[in-house]
Design a protein around this motif. Structure first.
Motif, PDB file in Angstrom:
ATOM      1  N   VAL A 229       0.843  -1.203   0.000  1.00 12.24           N
ATOM      2  CA  VAL A 229       0.000   0.000   0.000  1.00 12.24           C
ATOM      3  C   VAL A 229       0.879   1.255   0.000  1.00 12.24           C
ATOM      4  CG1 VAL A 229      -1.704   1.320   1.311  1.00 12.24           C
ATOM      5  CG2 VAL A 229      -1.940  -1.162   1.111  1.00 12.24           C
ATOM      6  N   ARG A 230       1.918   1.259   0.807  1.00 11.53           N
ATOM      7  CA  ARG A 230       2.838   2.410   0.837  1.00 11.53           C
ATOM      8  C   ARG A 230       3.461   2.634  -0.547  1.00 11.53           C
ATOM      9  NH1 ARG A 230       4.143   4.215   5.948  1.00 11.53           N
ATOM     10  NH2 ARG A 230       3.759   2.755   7.680  1.00 11.53           N
ATOM     11  N   HIS A 231       3.871   1.549  -1.177  1.00  9.68           N
ATOM     12  CA  HIS A 231       4.512   1.660  -2.494  1.00  9.68           C
ATOM     13  C   HIS A 231       3.526   2.207  -3.529  1.00  9.68           C
ATOM     14  CE1 HIS A 231       7.516   0.661  -5.544  1.00  9.68           C
ATOM     15  NE2 HIS A 231       6.512   0.199  -6.289  1.00  9.68           N
ATOM     16  N   ILE A 232       2.298   1.734  -3.487  1.00 11.20           N
ATOM     17  CA  ILE A 232       1.286   2.208  -4.439  1.00 11.20           C
ATOM     18  C   ILE A 232       1.009   3.694  -4.224  1.00 11.20           C
ATOM     19  CG2 ILE A 232      -1.151   2.019  -5.077  1.00 11.20           C
ATOM     20  CD1 ILE A 232      -0.949  -0.985  -4.565  1.00 11.20           C
ATOM     21  N   ILE A 233       0.910   4.106  -2.959  1.00 17.69           N
ATOM     22  CA  ILE A 233       0.669   5.525  -2.662  1.00 17.69           C
ATOM     23  C   ILE A 233       1.821   6.378  -3.188  1.00 17.69           C
ATOM     24  CG2 ILE A 233       0.453   7.218  -0.799  1.00 17.69           C
ATOM     25  CD1 ILE A 233      -0.985   5.091   0.849  1.00 17.69           C
ATOM     26  N   GLU A 234       3.032   5.897  -3.008  1.00 13.61           N
ATOM     27  CA  GLU A 234       4.206   6.645  -3.465  1.00 13.61           C
ATOM     28  C   GLU A 234       4.221   6.768  -4.985  1.00 13.61           C
ATOM     29  OE1 GLU A 234       7.382   8.969  -3.212  1.00 13.61           O
ATOM     30  OE2 GLU A 234       6.415   8.111  -1.421  1.00 13.61           O
ATOM     31  N   GLU A 235       3.912   5.674  -5.671  1.00 17.28           N
ATOM     32  CA  GLU A 235       3.989   5.662  -7.130  1.00 17.28           C
ATOM     33  C   GLU A 235       2.824   6.400  -7.793  1.00 17.28           C
ATOM     34  OE1 GLU A 235       6.359   4.390  -9.205  1.00 17.28           O
ATOM     35  OE2 GLU A 235       7.579   4.079  -7.407  1.00 17.28           O
ATOM     36  N   MET A 236       1.640   6.283  -7.224  1.00 22.09           N
ATOM     37  CA  MET A 236       0.456   6.839  -7.885  1.00 22.09           C
ATOM     38  C   MET A 236       0.092   8.239  -7.405  1.00 22.09           C
ATOM     39  SD  MET A 236      -2.096   3.542  -8.262  1.00 22.09           S
ATOM     40  CE  MET A 236      -3.235   4.501  -9.265  1.00 22.09           C
ATOM     41  N   ASP A 237       0.375   8.536  -6.139  1.00 22.38           N
ATOM     42  CA  ASP A 237      -0.058   9.816  -5.577  1.00 22.38           C
ATOM     43  C   ASP A 237       1.072  10.572  -4.898  1.00 22.38           C
ATOM     44  OD1 ASP A 237      -2.955   9.839  -6.175  1.00 22.38           O
ATOM     45  OD2 ASP A 237      -2.954   8.010  -4.984  1.00 22.38           O
ATOM     46  N   GLY A 238       2.304  10.263  -5.284  1.00 23.90           N
ATOM     47  CA  GLY A 238       3.440  11.011  -4.755  1.00 23.90           C
ATOM     48  C   GLY A 238       3.576  10.932  -3.253  1.00 23.90           C
ATOM     49  N   GLY A 239       3.129   9.834  -2.669  1.00 21.24           N
ATOM     50  CA  GLY A 239       3.242   9.665  -1.224  1.00 21.24           C
ATOM     51  C   GLY A 239       2.164  10.373  -0.427  1.00 21.24           C
ATOM     52  N   GLN A 240       1.198  10.992  -1.096  1.00 21.75           N
ATOM     53  CA  GLN A 240       0.145  11.734  -0.394  1.00 21.75           C
ATOM     54  C   GLN A 240      -1.032  10.797  -0.105  1.00 21.75           C
ATOM     55  OE1 GLN A 240      -0.861  15.594  -2.036  1.00 21.75           O
ATOM     56  NE2 GLN A 240       1.091  15.681  -3.154  1.00 21.75           N
ATOM     57  N   SER A 241      -1.124  10.388   1.133  1.00 23.64           N
ATOM     58  CA  SER A 241      -2.160   9.426   1.513  1.00 23.64           C
ATOM     59  C   SER A 241      -3.560  10.017   1.396  1.00 23.64           C
ATOM     60  CB  SER A 241      -1.923   8.922   2.939  1.00 23.64           C
ATOM     61  OG  SER A 241      -1.896   9.995   3.858  1.00 23.64           O
ATOM     62  N   ALA A 242      -3.685  11.347   1.535  1.00 25.10           N
ATOM     63  CA  ALA A 242      -5.009  11.971   1.419  1.00 25.10           C
ATOM     64  C   ALA A 242      -5.545  11.830  -0.006  1.00 25.10           C
ATOM     65  CB  ALA A 242      -4.935  13.441   1.816  1.00 25.10           C
ATOM     66  N   ARG A 243      -4.664  12.027  -0.995  1.00 21.79           N
ATOM     67  CA  ARG A 243      -5.081  11.857  -2.391  1.00 21.79           C
ATOM     68  C   ARG A 243      -5.451  10.404  -2.669  1.00 21.79           C
ATOM     69  NH1 ARG A 243      -0.853  14.217  -6.557  1.00 21.79           N
ATOM     70  NH2 ARG A 243      -2.343  13.134  -7.915  1.00 21.79           N
ATOM     71  N   PHE A 244      -4.663   9.504  -2.112  1.00 19.40           N
ATOM     72  CA  PHE A 244      -4.943   8.081  -2.308  1.00 19.40           C
ATOM     73  C   PHE A 244      -6.279   7.707  -1.664  1.00 19.40           C
ATOM     74  CE2 PHE A 244      -4.576   3.626  -0.854  1.00 19.40           C
ATOM     75  CZ  PHE A 244      -4.378   3.005  -2.081  1.00 19.40           C
ATOM     76  N   ALA A 245      -6.542   8.262  -0.482  1.00 17.39           N
ATOM     77  CA  ALA A 245      -7.804   7.979   0.205  1.00 17.39           C
ATOM     78  C   ALA A 245      -8.988   8.417  -0.644  1.00 17.39           C
ATOM     79  CB  ALA A 245      -7.832   8.677   1.561  1.00 17.39           C
ATOM     80  N   LYS A 246      -8.859   9.592  -1.254  1.00 12.03           N
ATOM     81  CA  LYS A 246      -9.936  10.082  -2.116  1.00 12.03           C
ATOM     82  C   LYS A 246     -10.088   9.186  -3.335  1.00 12.03           C
ATOM     83  CE  LYS A 246     -11.549  14.232  -4.511  1.00 12.03           C
ATOM     84  NZ  LYS A 246     -11.245  15.648  -4.856  1.00 12.03           N
ATOM     85  N   ARG A 247      -8.969   8.699  -3.847  1.00 14.52           N
ATOM     86  CA  ARG A 247      -8.990   7.842  -5.032  1.00 14.52           C
ATOM     87  C   ARG A 247      -9.777   6.551  -4.774  1.00 14.52           C
ATOM     88  NH1 ARG A 247      -5.518   7.250  -9.411  1.00 14.52           N
ATOM     89  NH2 ARG A 247      -4.016   8.727  -8.521  1.00 14.52           N
ATOM     90  N   VAL A 248      -9.569   5.954  -3.596  1.00 10.05           N
ATOM     91  CA  VAL A 248     -10.209   4.663  -3.317  1.00 10.05           C
ATOM     92  C   VAL A 248     -11.520   4.806  -2.550  1.00 10.05           C
ATOM     93  CG1 VAL A 248      -8.021   3.433  -3.369  1.00 10.05           C
ATOM     94  CG2 VAL A 248      -8.886   4.294  -1.189  1.00 10.05           C
ATOM     95  N   GLY A 249     -11.896   6.046  -2.221  1.00 11.16           N
ATOM     96  CA  GLY A 249     -13.205   6.266  -1.617  1.00 11.16           C
ATOM     97  C   GLY A 249     -13.295   5.973  -0.138  1.00 11.16           C
TER      98      GLY A 249
END
Length: 440
Positions: A229-249
């Protein structure tokens, strides 16, 4: 010289689990029901015997089917271990979701209590000469369609239209209705009602997960999941967990808890992450990033379906009673009569609405179905009576009481499950035998 330790005989039949290593792997609940049939006993009696064997207190109102035998909680662990011990069949936890308990939140695997099933899977089982059984995938609320046949799963008997007919009873024969005794795969009419692509994708992902669990070298670990999950957040959202949270709902605090505490994602959240990142659910949960690359924008399953949508007021449905009447008339011509309840379910209305707005046709449907039930009940009784009388004579000749336990040991379970009012029938059988000249 050490004594040679012999392999002790199993207490219960060592049935071979069905479908191991495939998406159609059998559930532990199904295995338990087949085990009861194999021993010619009821599931209630077997459940009490297993519980007492392992010194568990059994309440008077103990209902085995309320336990989530195929989940990943205490019940699944206890019963898979107990049945492995009694049957000598190892690793019956493979018939549950237990292998994933470290990477899916304990309360994050919703199990459906109504008992859903695929009509076509059961029909295919019987047609191929295989014992009908319940698939493990059917236990999850997140699986609503059969990926193999691309039809919607159901919880209703196609004959009597009643709900909770798969296994919620004291006597269960997998594949047969616990209410009316009809084979649940006898009618394979279409249940395709607005099946969405996400439902098929979700069913396929969970099926692949269950197929993989038989070949796991080691149990999946939470830390491997979090690393992915950390790796995916880093690769897809530049390490920004807030953006990733919005992405996955999900809420950004939820992602924070995953990363910073010992909290584990739910199965639904894992599916959402898999859908948005292009990784399979199995790879995600096993921590396998081999060959994974971030999907190009727009290529991922932007399953808008996994993202929360604003609630909209559902407009009231306008019913076309002319068309409904036409459909009811067609139901009257079906070779196998259906109940008013089943007709209402197919038309997505309530039975009382049919009686209010199409009273005559609804009553005709009801009378036709009741007459059919009566004929079939009598036919089943006529077919079962030779078995019951032969078994009854044998029981009485041995000086034993003619009861359900003795009869289940002598009469095929399919025969017993087809007889309604079995206890009254057994009393009549005993009376007839005692009055016959051969017993005087």
């Amino acid at each position: 010289m050490m004594d040679k330790i012999k392999n002790p005989r199993s207490v219960l039949h060592a049935l071979e689990p069905i479908g191991l290593g495939t998406a159609e792997v059998e559930s532990l609940l199904s295995y338990f029901c087949r085990l009861a049939v194999s021993h010619s006993t009821s599931t209630l009696s077997l459940s009490r015997a297993v519980a007492r064997r392992f010194e568990h207190d059994v309440e008077e109102q103990f209902d085995w089917y309320h336990r989530q035998l195929s989940g990943m909680g205490e019940a699944a662990l206890t019963w898979s271990g107990a049945l492995s011990a009694l049957t000598s069949v190892p690793r019956l936890d493979r018939l549950t979701f237990l292998p994933w308990k470290d990477v899916i939140a304990q309360n994050g695997l919703p199990i459906l209590s109504n008992g859903q099933f695929c009509l076509q899977c059961l029909a295919e089982d019987q047609a191929s000469g295989r014992t009908p059984y319940f698939r493990l995938a059917w236990e999850s609320k997140l699986v609503s369609v059969c990926n193999k046949h691309r039809v919607r799963l159901t919880t209703h008997c196609p004959c009597c239209g009643k709900d909770k007919v798969r296994h919620a009873a004291a006597l269960v024969v997998p594949g047969w209705c616990t209410r009316c005794g009809a084979f649940l795969g006898s009618e394979t009419h279409d249940h395709l009602a607005n099946i969405k692509p996400v439902e098929l994708w979700r069913s396929r992902q969970i099926g692949a997960l269950l197929a993989a669990q038989d070949q796991l070298g080691e149990l999946p670990q939470r830390q491997h999941l979090i690393d992915v999950v950390r790796h995916i957040i880093e690769e897809m959202d530049g390490g920004q967990s807030a953006r990733f949270a919005k992405r996955v709902g999900v809420a950004k605090a939820t992602v924070h808890y995953w990363l910073q505490t010992d909290k584990t994602p739910t199965l639904e959240a894992c599916l959402a992450m898999a859908s948005q990142s292009g990784i399979s659910l199995t790879q995600l949960l096993t921590g396998d990033l081999h060959d994974w690359k971030p999907p190009a924008e727009g290529q991922q399953l932007a399953l808008a379906l996994f993202k929360p949508e604003p609630r909209r007021r559902v407009p009231s449905r306008e019913l076309d009673w002319g068309e409904i009447e036409h459909q009811l008339q067609r139901f009257l011509l079906l070779p196998t009569p259906i109940s008013v309840r089943e007709a209402a379910r197919r038309l997505e209305v309530e039975p009382r609405q049919l009686y209010l707005n199409s009273n005559r046709t609804a009553r005709q449907l009801g009378e036709r179905y009741m007459a059919y039930r009566k004929r079939r009940r009598q036919a089943n009784l006529n077919a079962a009576m030779p078995h019951l009388e032969a078994a009854g004579r044998e029981v009485l000749s041995e000086g034993k009481a003619l009861n359900l336990r003795e009869m289940t040991a002598r009469v095929p379970p399919q025969v017993l499950s087809s007889v309604q009012g079995l206890f009254d029938v057994l009393r009549d059988v005993q009376a007839n035998i005692e009055l016959s000249p051969n017993m005087r």
